[in-house]
Design a protein around this motif. Structure first.
Motif, PDB file in Angstrom:
ATOM      1  N   MET A  19       0.824  -1.200   0.000  1.00 37.43           N
ATOM      2  CA  MET A  19       0.000   0.000   0.000  1.00 37.43           C
ATOM      3  C   MET A  19       0.865   1.260   0.000  1.00 37.43           C
ATOM      4  SD  MET A  19      -3.103  -0.979   2.633  1.00 37.43           S
ATOM      5  CE  MET A  19      -3.721   0.722   2.615  1.00 37.43           C
ATOM      6  N   ALA A  20       1.935   1.245   0.808  1.00 36.95           N
ATOM      7  CA  ALA A  20       2.808   2.413   0.886  1.00 36.95           C
ATOM      8  C   ALA A  20       3.512   2.665  -0.444  1.00 36.95           C
ATOM      9  CB  ALA A  20       3.830   2.218   2.002  1.00 36.95           C
ATOM     10  N   ALA A  21       3.920   1.587  -1.123  1.00 36.90           N
ATOM     11  CA  ALA A  21       4.621   1.736  -2.394  1.00 36.90           C
ATOM     12  C   ALA A  21       3.730   2.384  -3.445  1.00 36.90           C
ATOM     13  CB  ALA A  21       5.103   0.369  -2.879  1.00 36.90           C
ATOM     14  N   GLU A  24      -1.676   3.981  -1.562  1.00 35.04           N
ATOM     15  CA  GLU A  24      -3.087   3.605  -1.617  1.00 35.04           C
ATOM     16  C   GLU A  24      -3.844   3.899  -0.330  1.00 35.04           C
ATOM     17  OE1 GLU A  24      -2.870  -0.233  -4.622  1.00 35.04           O
ATOM     18  OE2 GLU A  24      -2.739  -0.537  -2.451  1.00 35.04           O
ATOM     19  N   ALA A  25      -5.149   3.913  -0.455  1.00 33.35           N
ATOM     20  CA  ALA A  25      -6.055   3.972   0.689  1.00 33.35           C
ATOM     21  C   ALA A  25      -7.224   3.037   0.411  1.00 33.35           C
ATOM     22  CB  ALA A  25      -6.550   5.385   0.928  1.00 33.35           C
ATOM     23  N   HIS A  26      -7.820   2.531   1.467  1.00 36.22           N
ATOM     24  CA  HIS A  26      -9.033   1.725   1.374  1.00 36.22           C
ATOM     25  C   HIS A  26     -10.108   2.388   2.234  1.00 36.22           C
ATOM     26  CE1 HIS A  26      -7.716  -2.083  -0.649  1.00 36.22           C
ATOM     27  NE2 HIS A  26      -6.522  -1.617  -0.305  1.00 36.22           N
ATOM     28  N   VAL A  27     -11.322   2.405   1.729  1.00 36.96           N
ATOM     29  CA  VAL A  27     -12.439   2.981   2.480  1.00 36.96           C
ATOM     30  C   VAL A  27     -13.612   2.009   2.422  1.00 36.96           C
ATOM     31  CG1 VAL A  27     -14.019   4.921   2.736  1.00 36.96           C
ATOM     32  CG2 VAL A  27     -11.700   5.323   1.879  1.00 36.96           C
ATOM     33  N   TRP A  28     -14.111   1.643   3.611  1.00 40.52           N
ATOM     34  CA  TRP A  28     -15.268   0.757   3.729  1.00 40.52           C
ATOM     35  C   TRP A  28     -16.464   1.547   4.258  1.00 40.52           C
ATOM     36  CZ3 TRP A  28     -10.351  -0.596   4.972  1.00 40.52           C
ATOM     37  CH2 TRP A  28      -9.820  -1.789   4.436  1.00 40.52           C
ATOM     38  N   CYS A  29     -17.651   1.118   3.864  1.00 38.01           N
ATOM     39  CA  CYS A  29     -18.871   1.752   4.353  1.00 38.01           C
ATOM     40  C   CYS A  29     -19.898   0.672   4.668  1.00 38.01           C
ATOM     41  CB  CYS A  29     -19.426   2.714   3.300  1.00 38.01           C
ATOM     42  SG  CYS A  29     -20.924   3.590   3.808  1.00 38.01           S
ATOM     43  N   GLY A 129      -4.983   4.123   5.369  1.00 36.06           N
ATOM     44  CA  GLY A 129      -4.079   4.575   4.317  1.00 36.06           C
ATOM     45  C   GLY A 129      -2.643   4.647   4.784  1.00 36.06           C
ATOM     46  N   THR A 130      -1.804   5.180   3.907  1.00 35.45           N
ATOM     47  CA  THR A 130      -0.389   5.325   4.189  1.00 35.45           C
ATOM     48  C   THR A 130      -0.081   6.805   4.431  1.00 35.45           C
ATOM     49  OG1 THR A 130       0.078   5.512   1.829  1.00 35.45           O
ATOM     50  CG2 THR A 130       0.169   3.317   2.784  1.00 35.45           C
ATOM     51  N   GLY A 131       1.152   7.108   4.715  1.00 40.88           N
ATOM     52  CA  GLY A 131       1.509   8.486   4.995  1.00 40.88           C
ATOM     53  C   GLY A 131       1.369   8.790   6.473  1.00 40.88           C
ATOM     54  N   GLY A 249      -2.029   8.015  -4.625  1.00 37.41           N
ATOM     55  CA  GLY A 249      -2.376   6.650  -4.984  1.00 37.41           C
ATOM     56  C   GLY A 249      -3.877   6.473  -5.068  1.00 37.41           C
ATOM     57  N   PRO A 250      -4.324   5.321  -5.573  1.00 39.29           N
ATOM     58  CA  PRO A 250      -5.761   5.076  -5.727  1.00 39.29           C
ATOM     59  C   PRO A 250      -6.468   4.875  -4.393  1.00 39.29           C
ATOM     60  CG  PRO A 250      -4.511   3.102  -6.256  1.00 39.29           C
ATOM     61  CD  PRO A 250      -3.503   4.207  -6.069  1.00 39.29           C
ATOM     62  N   VAL A 251      -7.757   5.171  -4.388  1.00 44.52           N
ATOM     63  CA  VAL A 251      -8.613   4.922  -3.240  1.00 44.52           C
ATOM     64  C   VAL A 251      -9.534   3.768  -3.611  1.00 44.52           C
ATOM     65  CG1 VAL A 251     -10.363   5.831  -1.676  1.00 44.52           C
ATOM     66  CG2 VAL A 251      -8.518   7.323  -2.493  1.00 44.52           C
ATOM     67  N   HIS A 252      -9.425   2.671  -2.908  1.00 49.49           N
ATOM     68  CA  HIS A 252     -10.257   1.501  -3.157  1.00 49.49           C
ATOM     69  C   HIS A 252     -11.469   1.560  -2.219  1.00 49.49           C
ATOM     70  CE1 HIS A 252      -6.982  -0.114  -5.568  1.00 49.49           C
ATOM     71  NE2 HIS A 252      -6.169   0.117  -4.540  1.00 49.49           N
ATOM     72  N   THR A 253     -12.658   1.650  -2.764  1.00 52.61           N
ATOM     73  CA  THR A 253     -13.855   1.760  -1.948  1.00 52.61           C
ATOM     74  C   THR A 253     -14.572   0.422  -1.856  1.00 52.61           C
ATOM     75  OG1 THR A 253     -15.179   2.494  -3.848  1.00 52.61           O
ATOM     76  CG2 THR A 253     -14.146   4.200  -2.472  1.00 52.61           C
TER      77      THR A 253
END
Length: 257
Positions: A19-21, A24-29, A129-131, A249-253
């Motif tokens: 993810m750091a490379a 990326e981020a992931h978001v769940w709802c 996410g990263t960062g 990076g992309p956000v995966h929802t």
């Protein structure tokens, strides 16, 4: 998107590194239940269980319990672990040092990822996410009164944008876009509403996003990339990440269906 291999040693570390490379981020709802689901309770820690018991409304308790249990299930799925192996905690507040109201963090497994959570009527949201930080905010769309266009927590440009829109769904959506963008940044900083002059936080509501938002606290200015996410009908959601590579990076929802 597959980030993990089931049963591989050190999977969580590998996932975090991947993810750091990619920044990326992931978001769940999730849609919270009306009543507490007994299957969620074993996943709460002692403090979370006490907090759930302290909430007077059954609906609020059910939403809180689901948000914590679902967060563990989501992260366990990401890392290839069992939900019970996940531990959530809080970081110290950057403003006062109190860990009682600081931003959430992942205590176990010990991987360098950042978390943010939000609840509103009809939705619970988790972002990872990263960062250095991440912030997510969700607000159920409600009718906005005319007086809201003069709210002192809005900038002059934001008030002007709302004032130019006719009363109705378009103005309602614009107001909640402004508010979720502000709160996402506030959560990312970890300072809370008391540590931010909201009337100075310009969210550029006329722009579809992502937008760059500047936050100043005690003479230090940080820049955030904020984007709006369409996760569930009737709920505005915004995600804030530090401006720079971590936000590119992309956000995966993962919306609840």
């Amino acid at each position: 998107m597959a980030l993990r291999e089931e049963g591989t040693p050190g999977t969580a570390t590998s996932v975090a590194g991947a993810m750091a490379a990619r920044g990326e981020a992931h978001v769940w709802c999730w849609r919270p239940p009306e009543r507490t689901d007994p299957a969620d309770l074993p996943l709460l820690d002692t403090e979370e269980f006490r907090r759930a018991l302290s909430l007077p409304a059954e609906r609020d308790a059910a939403a809180f319990v689901r948000s914590r249990a679902a967060a563990r299930r989501a992260l366990a799925g990401l890392f290839g672990l069992e939900p019970g192996e996940l531990a959530l905690a809080r970081s110290a507040c950057p403003g006062c040092g109190d860990a009682g109201h600081g931003p959430p963090r992942l205590a176990a497994p010990p991987v360098p990822l950042v978390l943010s959570m939000s609840r509103t009527a009809g939705a619970c949201v988790l972002a990872v996410g990263t960062g250095s930080a991440i912030g997510v905010d969700a607000e159920a769309l409600r009718p906005v009164r005319a007086a809201a266009t003069a709210d002192p927590d809005l900038t002059a440009a934001e008030r002007g944008h709302l004032g130019a829109l006719p009363a109705g769904p378009e103005r309602d959506a614009a107001f909640h876009r402004i508010w979720t963008r502000k709160e996402a940044v506030v959560k990312a900083t970890g300072l809370g509403l008391s540590g931010t002059e909201l009337g100075l936080l310009e969210t550029h509501p006329a722009r579809p996003g992502p937008v760059r938002i500047l936050h100043t606290h005690r003479g230090r200015t940080t820049a955030w990339t904020v984007e709006d996410l369409a996760l569930v009908e009737g709920v505005a959601v915004a995600l804030a990440r530090p401006a720079g590579p971590a936000a590119h990076g992309p956000v995966h929802t993962h919306p609840d269906h």
